[in-house]
Design a protein around this motif. Sequence first.
Motif, PDB file in Angstrom:
ATOM      1  N   GLU A  16     -44.106 -40.630  24.404  1.00  0.00           N
ATOM      2  CA  GLU A  16     -45.321 -40.003  24.894  1.00  0.00           C
ATOM      3  C   GLU A  16     -45.596 -38.770  24.029  1.00  0.00           C
ATOM      4  O   GLU A  16     -46.730 -38.487  23.680  1.00  0.00           O
ATOM      5  CB  GLU A  16     -45.082 -39.593  26.350  1.00  0.00           C
ATOM      6  N   PHE A  17     -44.522 -38.060  23.647  1.00  0.00           N
ATOM      7  CA  PHE A  17     -44.675 -36.812  22.915  1.00  0.00           C
ATOM      8  C   PHE A  17     -44.889 -37.029  21.417  1.00  0.00           C
ATOM      9  O   PHE A  17     -45.598 -36.274  20.773  1.00  0.00           O
ATOM     10  CB  PHE A  17     -43.461 -35.905  23.146  1.00  0.00           C
ATOM     11  N   TRP A  18     -44.255 -38.061  20.896  1.00  0.00           N
ATOM     12  CA  TRP A  18     -44.340 -38.290  19.448  1.00  0.00           C
ATOM     13  C   TRP A  18     -45.783 -38.587  19.015  1.00  0.00           C
ATOM     14  O   TRP A  18     -46.272 -37.976  18.059  1.00  0.00           O
ATOM     15  CB  TRP A  18     -43.353 -39.402  19.057  1.00  0.00           C
ATOM     16  N   ALA A  47     -40.623 -28.803  19.864  1.00  0.00           N
ATOM     17  CA  ALA A  47     -39.460 -28.337  20.635  1.00  0.00           C
ATOM     18  C   ALA A  47     -38.882 -29.503  21.429  1.00  0.00           C
ATOM     19  O   ALA A  47     -37.661 -29.714  21.473  1.00  0.00           O
ATOM     20  CB  ALA A  47     -39.881 -27.205  21.573  1.00  0.00           C
ATOM     21  N   TYR A  48     -39.772 -30.288  22.011  1.00  0.00           N
ATOM     22  CA  TYR A  48     -39.308 -31.417  22.818  1.00  0.00           C
ATOM     23  C   TYR A  48     -38.636 -32.481  21.945  1.00  0.00           C
ATOM     24  O   TYR A  48     -37.531 -32.946  22.234  1.00  0.00           O
ATOM     25  CB  TYR A  48     -40.486 -32.034  23.586  1.00  0.00           C
ATOM     26  N   ILE A  49     -39.324 -32.845  20.862  1.00  0.00           N
ATOM     27  CA  ILE A  49     -38.800 -33.902  19.977  1.00  0.00           C
ATOM     28  C   ILE A  49     -37.438 -33.495  19.422  1.00  0.00           C
ATOM     29  O   ILE A  49     -36.479 -34.273  19.423  1.00  0.00           O
ATOM     30  CB  ILE A  49     -39.805 -34.185  18.818  1.00  0.00           C
ATOM     31  N   LYS A  87     -50.766 -36.833  16.320  1.00  0.00           N
ATOM     32  CA  LYS A  87     -52.212 -36.605  16.398  1.00  0.00           C
ATOM     33  C   LYS A  87     -52.524 -35.162  15.978  1.00  0.00           C
ATOM     34  O   LYS A  87     -53.420 -34.916  15.172  1.00  0.00           O
ATOM     35  CB  LYS A  87     -52.688 -36.874  17.831  1.00  0.00           C
ATOM     36  N   ALA A  88     -51.736 -34.215  16.533  1.00  0.00           N
ATOM     37  CA  ALA A  88     -51.966 -32.801  16.206  1.00  0.00           C
ATOM     38  C   ALA A  88     -51.705 -32.552  14.716  1.00  0.00           C
ATOM     39  O   ALA A  88     -52.417 -31.776  14.066  1.00  0.00           O
ATOM     40  CB  ALA A  88     -51.063 -31.910  17.068  1.00  0.00           C
ATOM     41  N   LEU A  89     -50.692 -33.243  14.185  1.00  0.00           N
ATOM     42  CA  LEU A  89     -50.348 -33.086  12.762  1.00  0.00           C
ATOM     43  C   LEU A  89     -51.493 -33.576  11.876  1.00  0.00           C
ATOM     44  O   LEU A  89     -51.864 -32.912  10.896  1.00  0.00           O
ATOM     45  CB  LEU A  89     -49.068 -33.882  12.466  1.00  0.00           C
ATOM     46  N   PRO A  95     -40.747 -31.632  12.655  1.00  0.00           N
ATOM     47  CA  PRO A  95     -39.941 -32.807  13.003  1.00  0.00           C
ATOM     48  C   PRO A  95     -40.244 -34.030  12.140  1.00  0.00           C
ATOM     49  O   PRO A  95     -39.404 -34.900  12.001  1.00  0.00           O
ATOM     50  CB  PRO A  95     -40.339 -33.095  14.459  1.00  0.00           C
ATOM     51  N   HIS A  96     -41.464 -34.074  11.563  1.00  0.00           N
ATOM     52  CA  HIS A  96     -41.805 -35.214  10.690  1.00  0.00           C
ATOM     53  C   HIS A  96     -41.081 -35.128   9.352  1.00  0.00           C
ATOM     54  O   HIS A  96     -41.218 -36.034   8.529  1.00  0.00           O
ATOM     55  CB  HIS A  96     -43.327 -35.284  10.468  1.00  0.00           C
ATOM     56  N   ARG A  97     -40.348 -34.042   9.120  1.00  0.00           N
ATOM     57  CA  ARG A  97     -39.539 -33.921   7.893  1.00  0.00           C
ATOM     58  C   ARG A  97     -38.048 -33.846   8.221  1.00  0.00           C
ATOM     59  O   ARG A  97     -37.233 -33.466   7.384  1.00  0.00           O
ATOM     60  CB  ARG A  97     -39.949 -32.656   7.103  1.00  0.00           C
ATOM     61  N   ALA A  98     -37.680 -34.206   9.433  1.00  0.00           N
ATOM     62  CA  ALA A  98     -36.253 -34.164   9.827  1.00  0.00           C
ATOM     63  C   ALA A  98     -35.455 -35.166   9.002  1.00  0.00           C
ATOM     64  O   ALA A  98     -36.009 -36.103   8.427  1.00  0.00           O
ATOM     65  CB  ALA A  98     -36.120 -34.491  11.313  1.00  0.00           C
ATOM     66  N   ASP A  99     -34.161 -34.950   8.940  1.00  0.00           N
ATOM     67  CA  ASP A  99     -33.312 -35.853   8.147  1.00  0.00           C
ATOM     68  C   ASP A  99     -31.868 -35.775   8.657  1.00  0.00           C
ATOM     69  O   ASP A  99     -31.511 -34.854   9.410  1.00  0.00           O
ATOM     70  CB  ASP A  99     -33.366 -35.430   6.662  1.00  0.00           C
ATOM     71  N   ILE A 100     -31.085 -36.752   8.269  1.00  0.00           N
ATOM     72  CA  ILE A 100     -29.637 -36.686   8.521  1.00  0.00           C
ATOM     73  C   ILE A 100     -28.964 -36.674   7.158  1.00  0.00           C
ATOM     74  O   ILE A 100     -29.269 -37.514   6.299  1.00  0.00           O
ATOM     75  CB  ILE A 100     -29.126 -37.911   9.320  1.00  0.00           C
TER      76      ILE A 100
END
Length: 374
Positions: free
Chosen positions: A152-154, A190-192, A159-161, A266-271
Amino acid sequence: MYLEKLSIYNFRNIQQVDLSGFCAFNFIHGINGSGKTSILESIHTLALSRSFRSRKMESVISYGFDALTVRGEIVVDNKNVNTVIGVSRPKKGSVVVKINGEKLSTVGELAGVLPVQVINPASFELLEGSPSVRRQYLDWGVFHVKHSGFYEFWPRYRKALLQRNSLLRRGNIEACQLAPWDRELAVMAAYIHEERKKHFKLLEQAFNPIYARLLKLSGVDDGASSMPPLSMVMHAGWKVDEIDFEEHLKNNLTSDLRAGFTRSGPHRADIEFKIGRLPAGDVLSRGQIKTLVCALKLAQSKVLLDQGVSTVFLVDDLAAELDQYRCMAVFAELVSLGVQVFASSVKRSDLNDEWCKGKGLKRFHVEHGSIAEC
Ligand SMILES: Nc1ncnc2c1ncn2[C@@H]1O[C@H](COP(=O)(O)OP(=O)(O)OP(=O)(O)O)[C@@H](O)[C@H]1O
């Protein structure tokens, strides 16, 4: 949860196949090009309405036909009634997904009904591919955790991005025009991040013993035991411990404007995987990378299982890349997870009966798109 029946129509070289009575382990063998991967691909399509091989479903529809259809019946634990999924993909027009005969209004509603994990030659990408592959891996788990509102949050974040990026591209804008989007992004981020962090912690806990067992059970000292330890670290996509995301966006506005897009979040997160101080991909052999990837996929399944969600594994030609000791070790983990497995190989003997440890096993032979139990 397991797949009990599968019908495939006009899917690559498979014109029509009806299969039923699957076991915990289902081994499929056949020569190159016979249709083994297509069967696994059809199960993936049933689960996610898309292939794991081709972005364009048009290339998956059998030559000369206008649409493909995959139908499957799933036995859900603790439920008396089976779930029937139907996915039809026409060449023109959009996908039609039905659950128990009811047409879904969005494909997204299908996700979660049949969680599948794929181990195939492309699985190397998890280590060697772009960060998006690792985000997808992480988010797959976050999403399948029961009651997680991630999906729901993603979309709200995305959309905001998109809105923020389109303003950035326009340039010459006031900070106040971005403010509502920055606020929305900050709340969603924060949620993601929190959901990902929670899931990553569980993943690490599940991964470490599985990986250790895979290395040990593989029974050969390939030098991995003398290597510095493997570490895996999740990066949020911005300096999450130092700064609030909204503040971060404000501070980085000039560079985002220059780039024309939001450079962090968060769209640039990585492991990040490291052996000692070096990137794991630079140190590990192909087989060792594949072992690591198998451990990561098994760990996802373990985390989900602990939350009462069972996974179906699609394992394509593992024997082509892993030696028999490692294959045996991977199958020992699959046995102990109690998941359903569909595995393919060129030769029948590449997949050993004994790996199933007495769990149910069915074998299928594929020839020119025809499948027969054998
Ligand atoms: N749209 C299509 N229509 C008909 N046949 C197709 C289509 N796309 C691919 N094929 C053919 O379908 C066959 C099945 O391919 P698949 O990848 O499933 O084989 P495989 O048994 O997994 O082979 P390998 O062992 O080489 O991986 C191949 O012969 C391929 O050329």
